[in-house]
Design a protein around this motif. Structure first.
Motif, PDB file in Angstrom:
ATOM      1  N   ASP A 173      -9.043  -1.171  15.287  1.00  0.00           N
ATOM      2  CA  ASP A 173      -7.604  -1.170  14.993  1.00  0.00           C
ATOM      3  C   ASP A 173      -7.316  -0.064  13.985  1.00  0.00           C
ATOM      4  O   ASP A 173      -7.115  -0.325  12.795  1.00  0.00           O
ATOM      5  N   PRO A 174      -7.289   1.188  14.427  1.00  0.00           N
ATOM      6  CA  PRO A 174      -7.177   2.310  13.484  1.00  0.00           C
ATOM      7  C   PRO A 174      -5.847   2.379  12.751  1.00  0.00           C
ATOM      8  O   PRO A 174      -5.752   3.050  11.721  1.00  0.00           O
ATOM      9  N   ARG A 175      -4.825   1.716  13.259  1.00  0.00           N
ATOM     10  CA  ARG A 175      -3.516   1.806  12.603  1.00  0.00           C
ATOM     11  C   ARG A 175      -3.392   0.846  11.421  1.00  0.00           C
ATOM     12  O   ARG A 175      -2.477   0.974  10.618  1.00  0.00           O
TER      13      ARG A 175
ATOM     14  N   VAL B  90       0.856  -1.181   0.000  1.00  0.00           N
ATOM     15  CA  VAL B  90       0.000   0.000   0.000  1.00  0.00           C
ATOM     16  C   VAL B  90       0.890   1.228   0.000  1.00  0.00           C
ATOM     17  O   VAL B  90       1.875   1.287   0.736  1.00  0.00           O
ATOM     18  N   GLN B  91       0.543   2.197  -0.836  1.00  0.00           N
ATOM     19  CA  GLN B  91       1.384   3.383  -0.961  1.00  0.00           C
ATOM     20  C   GLN B  91       1.378   4.173   0.344  1.00  0.00           C
ATOM     21  O   GLN B  91       0.411   4.186   1.094  1.00  0.00           O
ATOM     22  N   GLY B  92       2.472   4.866   0.596  1.00  0.00           N
ATOM     23  CA  GLY B  92       2.590   5.650   1.808  1.00  0.00           C
ATOM     24  C   GLY B  92       3.148   4.815   2.942  1.00  0.00           C
ATOM     25  O   GLY B  92       3.406   3.620   2.804  1.00  0.00           O
ATOM     26  N   ALA B  93       3.332   5.437   4.079  1.00  0.00           N
ATOM     27  CA  ALA B  93       3.881   4.766   5.256  1.00  0.00           C
ATOM     28  C   ALA B  93       2.806   4.653   6.316  1.00  0.00           C
ATOM     29  O   ALA B  93       2.201   5.660   6.710  1.00  0.00           O
ATOM     30  N   GLY B  94       2.555   3.434   6.774  1.00  0.00           N
ATOM     31  CA  GLY B  94       1.548   3.200   7.796  1.00  0.00           C
ATOM     32  C   GLY B  94       2.085   3.454   9.190  1.00  0.00           C
ATOM     33  O   GLY B  94       3.186   3.975   9.384  1.00  0.00           O
TER      34      GLY B  94
ATOM     35  N   VAL C 239     -18.083  -3.557   7.677  1.00  0.00           N
ATOM     36  CA  VAL C 239     -17.005  -4.331   8.299  1.00  0.00           C
ATOM     37  C   VAL C 239     -15.737  -3.489   8.419  1.00  0.00           C
ATOM     38  O   VAL C 239     -15.065  -3.480   9.461  1.00  0.00           O
ATOM     39  N   LEU C 240     -15.414  -2.744   7.374  1.00  0.00           N
ATOM     40  CA  LEU C 240     -14.220  -1.902   7.409  1.00  0.00           C
ATOM     41  C   LEU C 240     -14.379  -0.750   8.404  1.00  0.00           C
ATOM     42  O   LEU C 240     -13.408  -0.345   9.048  1.00  0.00           O
ATOM     43  N   ARG C 241     -15.590  -0.223   8.523  1.00  0.00           N
ATOM     44  CA  ARG C 241     -15.817   0.859   9.492  1.00  0.00           C
ATOM     45  C   ARG C 241     -15.562   0.377  10.917  1.00  0.00           C
ATOM     46  O   ARG C 241     -14.877   1.046  11.702  1.00  0.00           O
ATOM     47  N   ILE C 242     -16.091  -0.784  11.257  1.00  0.00           N
ATOM     48  CA  ILE C 242     -15.907  -1.332  12.601  1.00  0.00           C
ATOM     49  C   ILE C 242     -14.434  -1.692  12.829  1.00  0.00           C
ATOM     50  O   ILE C 242     -13.875  -1.454  13.902  1.00  0.00           O
ATOM     51  N   ALA C 243     -13.788  -2.244  11.796  1.00  0.00           N
ATOM     52  CA  ALA C 243     -12.378  -2.614  11.928  1.00  0.00           C
ATOM     53  C   ALA C 243     -11.510  -1.389  12.170  1.00  0.00           C
ATOM     54  O   ALA C 243     -10.531  -1.442  12.928  1.00  0.00           O
TER      55      ALA C 243
ATOM     56  N   LEU D  67      -5.136  -5.091   6.557  1.00  0.00           N
ATOM     57  CA  LEU D  67      -6.399  -5.822   6.576  1.00  0.00           C
ATOM     58  C   LEU D  67      -6.828  -6.037   5.133  1.00  0.00           C
ATOM     59  O   LEU D  67      -7.108  -5.081   4.410  1.00  0.00           O
ATOM     60  N   VAL D  68      -6.855  -7.269   4.700  1.00  0.00           N
ATOM     61  CA  VAL D  68      -7.309  -7.614   3.357  1.00  0.00           C
ATOM     62  C   VAL D  68      -8.703  -8.208   3.495  1.00  0.00           C
ATOM     63  O   VAL D  68      -8.865  -9.315   4.017  1.00  0.00           O
ATOM     64  N   LEU D  69      -9.713  -7.470   3.038  1.00  0.00           N
ATOM     65  CA  LEU D  69     -11.101  -7.917   3.136  1.00  0.00           C
ATOM     66  C   LEU D  69     -11.576  -8.384   1.768  1.00  0.00           C
ATOM     67  O   LEU D  69     -11.592  -7.616   0.804  1.00  0.00           O
ATOM     68  N   PHE D  70     -11.960  -9.648   1.690  1.00  0.00           N
ATOM     69  CA  PHE D  70     -12.477 -10.215   0.451  1.00  0.00           C
ATOM     70  C   PHE D  70     -14.002 -10.104   0.457  1.00  0.00           C
ATOM     71  O   PHE D  70     -14.660 -10.552   1.403  1.00  0.00           O
ATOM     72  N   CYS D  71     -14.549  -9.523  -0.596  1.00  0.00           N
ATOM     73  CA  CYS D  71     -15.999  -9.429  -0.786  1.00  0.00           C
ATOM     74  C   CYS D  71     -16.323 -10.280  -2.010  1.00  0.00           C
ATOM     75  O   CYS D  71     -16.011  -9.890  -3.152  1.00  0.00           O
ATOM     76  N   VAL D  72     -16.921 -11.438  -1.799  1.00  0.00           N
ATOM     77  CA  VAL D  72     -17.011 -12.474  -2.835  1.00  0.00           C
ATOM     78  C   VAL D  72     -18.453 -12.694  -3.261  1.00  0.00           C
ATOM     79  O   VAL D  72     -19.340 -12.920  -2.418  1.00  0.00           O
TER      80      VAL D  72
END
Length: 685
Positions: free
Chosen positions: A598-600, A427-431, A590-594, A504-509
């Motif tokens: 775990d905001p970082r 992912v671009q940028g520094a986490g 799901v991403l909102r709750i995550a 966090l890799v979220l798969f939406c299938v």
């Protein structure tokens, strides 16, 4: 054993229903050369209670008075930083040192006192947790969540028996031999293979389903909480007996004979289970010797080999990251029956204690196996209709779902093929530096990219040159005279380092009937499993959202257990209509709750669909609206187009990718590895 009055923890002999766990801990205490114990089990099974209780029954340790590294007075370390030592020694209780999951490298290895080093020109070393654990137990709770850089430190110390600290050109080394004990909940993710192999023994702990046993557990715990002193006193006799038996076993260890026949039996058993390397054979041999001493025997017998194999082999049988560890009892019995039985000790034994003696440190015998193959497949041409309005698309989608020619029926489960090797997803940028091995982040390890002021007594690796620059202008005001610098705590600058983080890799299938043939769905699952394998290797958190019929389902909330994600995916049925808009909105939730939890940890959404939306009125228009809503919130997305190549292609997934501001990829490129390459090269603003 320490006096009963000094004991405050739960007694080891009062632990109920954990015979295998207690045996593994006792054998590791008898022979530290075994290499420690990994305890796997669900939450609430008293794993930590049993480990902490072990120190109460361990024999005391002879140490050099005042030595911060617990040197043995009979064999002091010639390179000990606190040496040279006098011959006289003292006795202290066995020590259990806990290594927190969030500890820094400086806390584990120790650090130099920077102010003294600069101002006085002396090397003032503050020992860390590894020094405190020397000749004792090092306990890591939730060891599978340990940061990778700390795993590297433990691997080095376990292999060399020493810890080395190097800071700004100054080197310090000291002995660090300890029994490593770790506990973990497999639901939170598996352990890194290199560290897993370093544990000599492993035990799987589950709560008993026998009501009588559960009653005994509750009675013991409630009794301890009601009257700790009285409860401990009731078990004082058993504790002393167990401690004395451990001492006798240690003394007997050097006299135990491991015959050539027993060695051959161990080798044949390990070979029959197809374990990697030779560490399994060595650990099994050492454990069998320790079990014989524990049983009061001077010759290793079949029972000793059986007990050793049950503890030493389960975690070494995994052929790939998604295999569940374990050992089939019947297979073990067959291996024992088909192997050469231990013979009489007069049949040319190799020597007391077998390989490595009674407990001396043996050198490492690593043989890491790595493999993987890149699967390839045909790349399909992309084609799509560009002149349809929303109503025509919805009608086409509905007819596609109604088409049952070769489509997967409702509820049908399609499996995946062998996964191919995935490339780096970044992912671009520094986490913010969440533990992992994927995207760029500001971490405690890595290359120096800057410096910053220290906050209070904050720990961390100092930036020497920046600290000198900060202190230099104030030397005259501080009245410095003579050599050296007058350095104050406010002058210290810490290095800012860039390393790697997990994502966090979220798969939406899409699991609807429009996904087409079983072969097509099998290709989809193979692609996802390949990315899950990559996520396992890079310490990512993963999640799984599926949509079919009339709703979307969170098949797996964000978790570190990639194995669970694979199992959920493999059992995923297909069929029904396509609620695409509902799937996108569920993924966003799901991403909102995550992000709150775990905001970082930065997310990446992988949407796997053919783009058809057939549930409800104006289905595709609602899906595009949901996609625009996601794009406005800056959620990085990769869209994988699963539309079949037969007939006229609608190109709906490509339009959806444009609405999402996402990277687009046709499923035909997945088998060739292009999906992994696209996700790898994904740039998130």
């Amino acid at each position: 054993m320490r006096p009963a009055s000094a004991s405050t923890g739960f007694p080891f002999t009062a632990v109920v229903g954990m015979e295998d766990l207690q045996l593994a801990l006792i054998l590791a205490a008898i022979s530290p050369a075994i290499g420690g114990v990994l305890i796997r089990g669900e939450k609430g099974t008293a794993k930590s209670t049993a480990v902490r209780a072990l120190t109460e029954i361990l024999p005391p340790v002879d140490v050099v008075p005042g030595c911060r590294f617990s040197c043995d007075p009979d064999r002091p370390d010639a390179d000990c930083p606190d040496g040279p030592h006098a011959a006289e020694g003292t006795v202290r209780p066995a020590r259990l040192v806990e290594l927190p999951v969030g500890a820094t490298e400086d806390r584990v290895l120790g650090s130099l006192h920077l102010e003294k080093a600069l101002a006085e020109g002396v090397t003032a070393y503050e020992p860390g947790l590894l020094a405190a654990a020397h000749r004792g137990l090092l306990y890591v709770d939730e060891v599978n969540l340990l940061h990778d850089h700390l795993v590297d430190v433990l691997l080095d110390a376990a292999a060399m028996g020493r810890a080395t600290v190097e800071r700004d050109g100054v080197s310090m080394t000291h002995p660090a031999r300890f029994v490593l004990v770790g506990t973990m909940n497999p639901e939170e993710g598996e352990l890194r293979p290199q560290l897993l192999d370093r544990f000599g023994l492993t035990v799987d702990v589950v709560a008993s389903r026998d009501p009588a046993v559960r009653v005994e557990v509750m009675r013991a715990r409630l009794g301890y909480e009601a009257d700790p002193a009285g409860f401990i006193a009731r078990y004082d006799g058993r504790q002393r007996e167990l401690a004395e038996r451990i001492v006798k076993a240690r003394d007997l260890l050097i006299e135990v004979i491991l015959t050539d026949a027993a060695l051959r039996q161990i080798a044949e058993i390990c070979a029959s289970f197809d374990v990697d390397g030779m560490r399994a054979d060595l650990v099994t041999a050492r454990t069998a010797v320790a079990h014989a001493a524990w049983s009061g025997r001077t010759v290793v017998e079949v029972e000793d080999v059986r007990a050793a194999a049950k503890l030493a082999l389960p975690h070494r049988r995994r052929r790939n990251p998604f295999d569940a560890p374990g050992l089939d009892d019947q297979q073990l019995e067959d291996a024992i029956n088909n192997s050469t039985p231990p013979a009489d000790p007069d049949d040319d034994p190799p020597g007391p204690g077998g390989p490595g003696g009674s407990g001396g440190s043996a050198g490492p015998s690593d043989a890491d196996a790595a493999g993987g193959a890149d699967d390839a497949g045909p790349a399909g041409e992309r084609a799509g209709a560009e002149s349809r309005d929303s109503e025509e698309r919805d009608q086409a989608n509905a007819s596609a779902d109604a088409d049952s020619d070769g489509a997967a029926p409702v509820g049908d489960v399609v499996g995946s093929s062998a996964p191919y090797k995935a490339r780096l997803l970044s992912v671009q940028g520094a986490g913010a530096g969440v533990a992992g091995r994927r995207s760029r982040a500001i971490t405690e390890m890595g290359r120096v990219v800057g410096e910053r002021a220290r906050i209070g007594r904050e720990s961390g690796r100092p930036h020497l040159l920046a600290t000198l620059r900060s202190a230099a202008p104030h030397q005259q005001v501080r009245g410095r005279s003579g050599p050296g610098l007058a350095v104050r705590p406010s002058d210290v600058r810490l290095a800012v380092r860039e390393g790697r983080e997990g994502n966090l890799v979220l798969f939406c299938v899409d699991a609807s009937g429009s996904m087409g043939t079983k072969k097509r769905m099998g290709e989809v699952k193979t692609a996802i499993v390949s990315l899950l394998l990559d996520a396992y290797q890079r310490r990512d958190t993963v999640g799984l959202v599926t949509f079919a019929g009339a709703a979307a389902t969170v098949a797996l909330p964000p978790t570190g257990s990639v194995e669970t994600a694979v199992r959920r995916l493999e059992s995923l049925p297909t069929g029904g209509r396509t609620p695409l808009a509902e799937g996108l909105l569920q993924a966003a939730e799901v991403l909102r709750i995550a992000a709150i939890r775990d905001p970082r940890r930065r997310p990446l959404l992988v949407l796997v669909t053919d783009g058809r939306a057939t549930h409800g009125d104006n289905a595709f228009a609602r899906a595009r609206q949901s996609a625009g809503w996601l794009a406005e919130r800056g959620i990085a997305t990769v869209v994988v187009d699963c539309e079949p190549h037969r007939g006229v292609r609608l190109g709906l997934a490509a339009e959806l990718a444009a609405d999402l501001g996402a990277e687009y990829l046709d499923l035909g490129d997945v088998a060739a590895g292009n999906l992994v390459r696209t996700v790898t090269e994904r740039k998130v603003a």
